[in-house]
Write a protein that holds these residues in place. Structure first.
Motif, PDB file in Angstrom:
ATOM      1  N   VAL A 297      54.518  36.865   1.743  1.00  0.00           N
ATOM      2  CA  VAL A 297      54.682  36.463   0.346  1.00  0.00           C
ATOM      3  C   VAL A 297      53.378  35.917  -0.228  1.00  0.00           C
ATOM      4  O   VAL A 297      52.983  36.254  -1.345  1.00  0.00           O
ATOM      5  CB  VAL A 297      55.813  35.414   0.227  1.00  0.00           C
ATOM      6  CG1 VAL A 297      55.876  34.862  -1.197  1.00  0.00           C
ATOM      7  CG2 VAL A 297      57.148  36.028   0.606  1.00  0.00           C
TER       8      VAL A 297
ATOM      9  N   VAL B  44      52.336  39.747  -1.468  1.00  0.00           N
ATOM     10  CA  VAL B  44      53.091  39.846  -2.719  1.00  0.00           C
ATOM     11  C   VAL B  44      52.403  39.074  -3.846  1.00  0.00           C
ATOM     12  O   VAL B  44      52.238  39.591  -4.964  1.00  0.00           O
ATOM     13  CB  VAL B  44      54.528  39.325  -2.514  1.00  0.00           C
ATOM     14  CG1 VAL B  44      55.309  39.387  -3.826  1.00  0.00           C
ATOM     15  CG2 VAL B  44      55.229  40.144  -1.444  1.00  0.00           C
ATOM     16  N   LEU B  45      51.982  37.840  -3.576  1.00  0.00           N
ATOM     17  CA  LEU B  45      51.405  36.995  -4.620  1.00  0.00           C
ATOM     18  C   LEU B  45      50.155  37.588  -5.256  1.00  0.00           C
ATOM     19  O   LEU B  45      50.046  37.616  -6.488  1.00  0.00           O
ATOM     20  CB  LEU B  45      51.114  35.606  -4.046  1.00  0.00           C
ATOM     21  CG  LEU B  45      50.503  34.588  -5.006  1.00  0.00           C
ATOM     22  CD1 LEU B  45      51.421  34.366  -6.196  1.00  0.00           C
ATOM     23  CD2 LEU B  45      50.254  33.270  -4.290  1.00  0.00           C
TER      24      LEU B  45
ATOM     25  N   ALA C  27      51.058  40.352  -7.816  1.00  0.00           N
ATOM     26  CA  ALA C  27      51.887  40.013  -8.981  1.00  0.00           C
ATOM     27  C   ALA C  27      51.009  39.842 -10.214  1.00  0.00           C
ATOM     28  O   ALA C  27      50.000  39.130 -10.170  1.00  0.00           O
ATOM     29  CB  ALA C  27      52.680  38.739  -8.714  1.00  0.00           C
TER      30      ALA C  27
ATOM     31  N   CYS D  34      56.112  34.029  -8.363  1.00  0.00           N
ATOM     32  CA  CYS D  34      55.763  34.255  -6.953  1.00  0.00           C
ATOM     33  C   CYS D  34      55.050  33.051  -6.353  1.00  0.00           C
ATOM     34  O   CYS D  34      55.255  32.717  -5.182  1.00  0.00           O
ATOM     35  CB  CYS D  34      54.893  35.508  -6.834  1.00  0.00           C
ATOM     36  SG  CYS D  34      55.749  37.055  -7.170  1.00  0.00           S
TER      37      CYS D  34
ATOM     38  N   THR E 175      57.624  30.497  -5.511  1.00  0.00           N
ATOM     39  CA  THR E 175      58.382  30.916  -4.337  1.00  0.00           C
ATOM     40  C   THR E 175      57.606  30.627  -3.053  1.00  0.00           C
ATOM     41  O   THR E 175      58.144  30.053  -2.094  1.00  0.00           O
ATOM     42  CB  THR E 175      58.709  32.412  -4.414  1.00  0.00           C
ATOM     43  OG1 THR E 175      59.413  32.683  -5.633  1.00  0.00           O
ATOM     44  CG2 THR E 175      59.566  32.842  -3.235  1.00  0.00           C
TER      45      THR E 175
END
Length: 412
Positions: free
Chosen positions: A148, A152-153, A156, A173, A176
């Motif tokens: 993450v 992912v971050l 984003a 994100c 999260t």
């Protein structure tokens, strides 16, 4: 000036080689079982890397590395039956490269050398941790957190879009990943400190996920352990430390300027919670080892995702209320949503301030309203879960820290 820089680079290279070589020398062994490289070899190799980089650059450094590889491979082949590891060989290559790096960036090379020496010194503890202490669930959670945060971050997009410009994927994100990281840090703290401070530390760690749920858990424990009423009440109040800390982290992530505005209220609430909790614990003894707080895995992914969904919904509702009813609508939304969770309200209001839809002065009051309403919910939960005596301690602490936060606005 050039001579000074050259001397500094050579000194840094020598220091790295001596540091790593000293650690390797201590574990080199004796007689026919000793390792192939020690203090002198590592020191000379580091200087060799530095001189090679200065004289011949990358090409000559590559040739030296090949020659060193042949020597290391030969030494490994001779001692393969006695020591199947290749740590010393890899460390020798690393020292060579760090020595070359000292000619370009001595500070970075020195920092990497110190970290490498630390990994070598604590190798046994790291092995024990990986083999006997780290569980499969913790390993899975750690990998998920890295995915993450590192995959992912960064992908984003950092922009506001959607109806009323209320959604920002990067901010969502980031929050999260922040929730997951905070839960993991709290879990490590509980594992490291042991059972003596299990209730207090566990409450703080669990409070990062949900302080209200933590207070409910402490209240339920009172029925089983009535002799530790003050300890459990103190742990319940300590969970507010997580509330204040997480609110500060959320504001610092989403709206740094708003964090400056809210610094004194949050600090006042945090200090009050700590002092009140410590006051309760002064008259209690140590908690027996059998009475520890179950903290579960490294973090609660479902709860983190639920927070993201709640954040998205509250941010959207707040944007709609702001668009149609102005600041009064935002205050009403913050008040209602604060009964369920203060963090999501804080994040949504901070997002509105960052996007320019709400001024910093206008955003501070709704955040305090959300946290105050959340305190009311905690008081009700304490009464229902732990009974009157437990609730008296918790309500007194909640009133004090909430009042301290509102008084903190006079300073900010």
């Amino acid at each position: 000036m050039t001579g000074t820089l050259g001397f500094a680079g050579a000194a840094a290279a020598l220091g790295i080689g001596m540091l790593v070589g000293l650690e390797r020398e201590r574990h080199k062994g004796q007689g026919e079982y000793r390792a192939f490289a020690g203090f002198r070899t590592y020191s000379i190799t580091a200087l060799l890397g530095y001189v090679t980089q200065q004289v011949g650059g990358a090409v000559l450094l590559g040739l030296i590395a090949v020659c060193l590889g042949v020597l290391a491979s030969t030494a490994y082949w001779k001692t393969e039956d006695k020591d199947p590891g290749i740590t010393s060989e890899v460390a020798l290559f690393t020292v060579l490269v760090l020595g070359a790096l000292c000619g370009i960036n001595p500070a970075l090379a020195t920092a990497i050398g110190v970290v490498m020496a630390g990994l070598l010194v604590y190798r046994q503890k790291l092995h024990d941790f990986a083999r006997s202490q780290l569980t499969d669930a913790e390993m899975r959670d750690g990998l998920l957190l890295l995915i993450v945060a590192l995959v992912v971050l960064p992908l984003a997009p950092d922009r506001y879009f959607g109806p009323y410009g209320a959604l920002n994927p990067r901010a969502i994100c980031t929050l999260t990943a922040l929730l997951m990281a905070i839960g993991a840090v709290g879990h490590v703290a509980v594992r490291a400190l042991g059972p003596r401070y299990g209730y207090a530390v566990g409450a703080i760690a669990s409070g990062f996920a949900s302080s209200t749920v933590t207070i409910a858990a402490m209240g339920q424990a009172v029925a089983k352990e009535p002799n530790h009423l003050r300890t459990l009440a103190a742990a319940a109040i300590f969970s507010n430390v997580a509330t204040m800390a997480q609110a500060g982290l959320i504001l610092g992530t989403v709206a740094p300027a708003l964090l400056v505005k809210m610094a004194w209220p949050l600090l006042a609430g945090l200090v009050t919670a700590v002092l009140y909790g410590m006051g309760l614990m002064l008259r209690t003894g140590a908690v027996p080892a059998s009475q520890t707080l179950e903290v579960g895995g490294a973090f609660d992914l479902k709860l983190a995702l639920l927070m993201v969904l709640m954040l998205t919904g509250i941010t959207f509702v707040s944007s709609v209320m702001l668009y149609h009813f102005g600041q009064v609508g935002v205050m009403l939304t913050a008040t209602v949503s604060g009964f369920a969770d203060a963090h999501a309200s804080t994040a949504s209001i901070a997002a509105l301030a960052t996007s320019g839809q709400l001024s910093l002065d206008a955003a501070a009051i709704p955040i305090l309203l959300a946290i105050s309403c959340n305190s009311v919910s905690k008081c009700l939960v304490a009464w229902v879960s732990g009974g009157r005596r437990f609730a008296v301690y918790v309500i007194a602490g909640q009133v004090l820290l909430t009042g301290a936060m509102w008084l903190g606005t006079l300073v900010s």
